[in-house]
Motif scaffolding. Sequence first.
Motif, PDB file in Angstrom:
ATOM      1  N   GLN A 107      -3.164  18.405   9.220  1.00  0.00           N
ATOM      2  CA  GLN A 107      -3.092  16.951   9.331  1.00  0.00           C
ATOM      3  C   GLN A 107      -1.933  16.396   8.512  1.00  0.00           C
ATOM      4  O   GLN A 107      -1.221  15.492   8.962  1.00  0.00           O
ATOM      5  N   LYS A 108      -1.714  16.944   7.322  1.00  0.00           N
ATOM      6  CA  LYS A 108      -0.583  16.510   6.494  1.00  0.00           C
ATOM      7  C   LYS A 108       0.725  16.759   7.224  1.00  0.00           C
ATOM      8  O   LYS A 108       1.608  15.893   7.242  1.00  0.00           O
ATOM      9  N   GLN A 109       0.855  17.940   7.819  1.00  0.00           N
ATOM     10  CA  GLN A 109       2.093  18.284   8.511  1.00  0.00           C
ATOM     11  C   GLN A 109       2.329  17.376   9.709  1.00  0.00           C
ATOM     12  O   GLN A 109       3.458  16.961   9.974  1.00  0.00           O
ATOM     13  N   ARG A 110       1.264  17.039  10.430  1.00  0.00           N
ATOM     14  CA  ARG A 110       1.406  16.112  11.575  1.00  0.00           C
ATOM     15  C   ARG A 110       1.868  14.740  11.105  1.00  0.00           C
ATOM     16  O   ARG A 110       2.703  14.105  11.752  1.00  0.00           O
ATOM     17  N   LEU A 111       1.310  14.271   9.983  1.00  0.00           N
ATOM     18  CA  LEU A 111       1.719  12.970   9.451  1.00  0.00           C
ATOM     19  C   LEU A 111       3.190  13.001   9.027  1.00  0.00           C
ATOM     20  O   LEU A 111       3.940  12.066   9.301  1.00  0.00           O
ATOM     21  N   LEU A 112       3.586  14.064   8.348  1.00  0.00           N
ATOM     22  CA  LEU A 112       4.966  14.163   7.870  1.00  0.00           C
ATOM     23  C   LEU A 112       5.952  14.357   9.017  1.00  0.00           C
ATOM     24  O   LEU A 112       7.096  13.914   8.934  1.00  0.00           O
ATOM     25  N   ASP A 113       5.522  15.002  10.100  1.00  0.00           N
ATOM     26  CA  ASP A 113       6.404  15.234  11.244  1.00  0.00           C
ATOM     27  C   ASP A 113       6.582  14.002  12.119  1.00  0.00           C
ATOM     28  O   ASP A 113       7.502  13.961  12.941  1.00  0.00           O
ATOM     29  N   SER A 114       5.703  13.019  11.972  1.00  0.00           N
ATOM     30  CA  SER A 114       5.834  11.810  12.798  1.00  0.00           C
ATOM     31  C   SER A 114       7.107  11.066  12.397  1.00  0.00           C
ATOM     32  O   SER A 114       7.498  11.030  11.238  1.00  0.00           O
ATOM     33  N   LYS A 115       7.762  10.499  13.370  1.00  0.00           N
ATOM     34  CA  LYS A 115       9.054   9.834  13.157  1.00  0.00           C
ATOM     35  C   LYS A 115       8.867   8.376  12.741  1.00  0.00           C
ATOM     36  O   LYS A 115       9.517   7.477  13.252  1.00  0.00           O
ATOM     37  N   ASP A 116       7.975   8.130  11.797  1.00  0.00           N
ATOM     38  CA  ASP A 116       7.687   6.777  11.345  1.00  0.00           C
ATOM     39  C   ASP A 116       8.629   6.416  10.197  1.00  0.00           C
ATOM     40  O   ASP A 116       8.788   7.185   9.246  1.00  0.00           O
ATOM     41  N   SER A 117       9.256   5.253  10.275  1.00  0.00           N
ATOM     42  CA  SER A 117      10.213   4.841   9.244  1.00  0.00           C
ATOM     43  C   SER A 117       9.521   4.443   7.940  1.00  0.00           C
ATOM     44  O   SER A 117      10.188   4.282   6.912  1.00  0.00           O
ATOM     45  N   VAL A 140       4.490   4.025   2.977  1.00  0.00           N
ATOM     46  CA  VAL A 140       4.567   2.709   2.338  1.00  0.00           C
ATOM     47  C   VAL A 140       4.310   1.646   3.396  1.00  0.00           C
ATOM     48  O   VAL A 140       4.955   1.630   4.443  1.00  0.00           O
ATOM     49  N   LEU A 141       3.374   0.754   3.105  1.00  0.00           N
ATOM     50  CA  LEU A 141       2.987  -0.276   4.067  1.00  0.00           C
ATOM     51  C   LEU A 141       2.936  -1.616   3.354  1.00  0.00           C
ATOM     52  O   LEU A 141       2.441  -1.707   2.223  1.00  0.00           O
ATOM     53  N   LYS A 142       3.428  -2.656   3.990  1.00  0.00           N
ATOM     54  CA  LYS A 142       3.376  -4.005   3.425  1.00  0.00           C
ATOM     55  C   LYS A 142       2.611  -4.901   4.383  1.00  0.00           C
ATOM     56  O   LYS A 142       2.989  -5.051   5.541  1.00  0.00           O
ATOM     57  N   ALA A 143       1.517  -5.475   3.895  1.00  0.00           N
ATOM     58  CA  ALA A 143       0.682  -6.362   4.716  1.00  0.00           C
ATOM     59  C   ALA A 143       0.801  -7.777   4.178  1.00  0.00           C
ATOM     60  O   ALA A 143       0.394  -8.054   3.050  1.00  0.00           O
ATOM     61  N   ILE A 197       7.548   6.300   6.252  1.00  0.00           N
ATOM     62  CA  ILE A 197       7.366   7.490   5.427  1.00  0.00           C
ATOM     63  C   ILE A 197       8.679   7.781   4.708  1.00  0.00           C
ATOM     64  O   ILE A 197       9.721   7.929   5.339  1.00  0.00           O
ATOM     65  N   THR A 198       8.615   7.881   3.373  1.00  0.00           N
ATOM     66  CA  THR A 198       9.810   8.158   2.592  1.00  0.00           C
ATOM     67  C   THR A 198      10.129   9.651   2.628  1.00  0.00           C
ATOM     68  O   THR A 198       9.347  10.451   3.133  1.00  0.00           O
ATOM     69  N   LEU A 231       0.848  -1.190   0.000  1.00  0.00           N
ATOM     70  CA  LEU A 231       0.000   0.000   0.000  1.00  0.00           C
ATOM     71  C   LEU A 231       0.885   1.242   0.000  1.00  0.00           C
ATOM     72  O   LEU A 231       1.843   1.327   0.764  1.00  0.00           O
ATOM     73  N   ARG A 232       0.570   2.183  -0.890  1.00  0.00           N
ATOM     74  CA  ARG A 232       1.295   3.456  -0.967  1.00  0.00           C
ATOM     75  C   ARG A 232       0.288   4.588  -0.847  1.00  0.00           C
ATOM     76  O   ARG A 232      -0.712   4.616  -1.562  1.00  0.00           O
ATOM     77  N   PHE A 233       0.576   5.519   0.080  1.00  0.00           N
ATOM     78  CA  PHE A 233      -0.307   6.657   0.323  1.00  0.00           C
ATOM     79  C   PHE A 233       0.532   7.924   0.277  1.00  0.00           C
ATOM     80  O   PHE A 233       1.401   8.136   1.120  1.00  0.00           O
ATOM     81  N   ASP A 234       0.281   8.771  -0.735  1.00  0.00           N
ATOM     82  CA  ASP A 234       1.008  10.024  -0.887  1.00  0.00           C
ATOM     83  C   ASP A 234       0.367  11.064   0.029  1.00  0.00           C
ATOM     84  O   ASP A 234      -0.752  11.525  -0.221  1.00  0.00           O
ATOM     85  N   ILE A 235       1.079  11.432   1.072  1.00  0.00           N
ATOM     86  CA  ILE A 235       0.535  12.352   2.073  1.00  0.00           C
ATOM     87  C   ILE A 235       0.345  13.747   1.492  1.00  0.00           C
ATOM     88  O   ILE A 235      -0.679  14.392   1.702  1.00  0.00           O
TER      89      ILE A 235
END
Length: 137
Positions: free
Chosen positions: A52-62, A71-74, A64-65, A39-43
């Motif tokens: 909301q976009k800025q909060r998502l981009l600021d999160s320290k989640d690996s 990018v998520l793999k299920a 997020i490119t 799954l790919r989601f362009d923020i």
Amino acid sequence: MIFISNTISLSDSEVEISAIRAQGAGGQNVNKVSSAIHLRFDINASSLSDVQKQRLLDSKDSRITKEGIFVLKAQQFRTQERNKIDAFERLKAFILQSTQVAKARRVTKPSRNAKRKRVDQKTQRGKTKALRGKVDY
């Protein structure tokens, strides 16, 4: 439509889904069936608000490119349909967790009675330890 909450929803075109082969052991069927979901989601290109976009981009989640793509793999389940549901649930959880506003912490002081009790416990503990010393005859 993908409903995240009462106020947040995404259109199906904002999320790109592709089926890929799952990793790991699987026997004869593993090389023929593409049961994992990528799954790919362009923020930045999403319909979310700028905050909301800025909060998502600021999160320290690996996941997020650098370009701002989540990018998520299920691949937990054996069927493609169940993995797709799992991917959407994980995307929903990520968006909800990242857009949630943390409650501001109010600074508090311990009460006078709490301070007194703490000091009394410390002196009592010290007395107990003092009794463990050598015994003189």
